[in-house]
Design a protein around this motif. Sequence first.
Motif: not given
Length: 387
Positions: A164-176, A288-296, A376-383
Amino acid sequence: MFEVTAEDSFDFRSTEYAELFASSAATAFQHPIWLAQLYERIVRQSSATPLIIVVRSRQGGKLAMVLPLVRRRYTLLKVVEFADMRVSDYVSPVTDEETLSRILADSRVVASIRRLLRPYDLLRIGKLADRSLAMELLFGIEKRESMGMSAYSSKLEPTFSAWREHQLDQSYRKELDKKSRQLGRLGEARFKCAETIDTIRTTFDALKVYRGKRFDGSNGPADLLQQPSYFDFYLAVAAEGCGGFARTYTFWMNDRAIAGALGLAHNGSLLVILGGFDEAGYRKQSIGSLLFEQIARDCIERGDHSLDFTIGDEPYKRIFGGRPSPMWQIFRAGSPLGYAAHLTVEKLPAAKALARRVLHGKKAAPDRAIAAPVPVNEEFSPEVRKT
């Protein structure tokens, strides 16, 4: 040195194939379970015809290489393709580099392979990874061409916290973390890797509903999971591979499946190939994001070294630490018609769009879709992931 045959009823579950695959440079999409189910449930129920080229040692008959191919007809065009059938993300000859070099050095064997491919108007094979074996040399093709897209893989760390620390942005970790707490307040949320056929089936039934709503064909390709042969294929792979090759992950909310994914485990990597979630009910919690995090997390606990998001350039893959690797394709014309078709499609964008409609249906530029997590930040639309 070698003998070449076409064995269109080849047994991919045989011991000899399992041993060949285990020592080969092939990918998860050439695994015995994957190819056995693919030919049984998709190829033989479609208009495609199996073309399985088998190379054995002349002395003793030991299996040396397998090329799992198909013949297909698109209107007047006769095409030879890899046994991809819109579900595989990486293709490879099933052999090792040294054996392939020995086969390529035997002109008689190479000529026999090329003879078994005929007749065709066009030989076309895509989804060659950057470091895959040089299959093109078997067909007399000088160089690969870019597919114009990449595959993405995230390096896993020894611990989940380090990843999480090396691959995810700090703000994104907090949002998750925030979204996870929100999800927990809605009920009993559980993440599990399925261990029984019943839970696998329950997850796939839910995925079919969620994906059918999201990929209904109105704005892109319709979801393959809605077709009985494809649904049965994925379910059969998940069931037969349970506890080893295939992992079916589920996010449960009060005993209801609200998100799920299918992954293939191979050589210390998990390839996530199919997923979906209850977008209407849990979009705000970024399920969806929480799912990928738990898969990791699960992969790290199992000792895997990478999480492979496979082919497609969706932004969410970079969010989870995915690094791009180019993908390649090869073509060879077998007739003037095939040459004209390839030249026209590659040079004219309008012709390429028409070819996609002819080959895969009205709107089928993408072949297979995995539900991208909603950031979580809604910056990207689902694709939709395209393969």
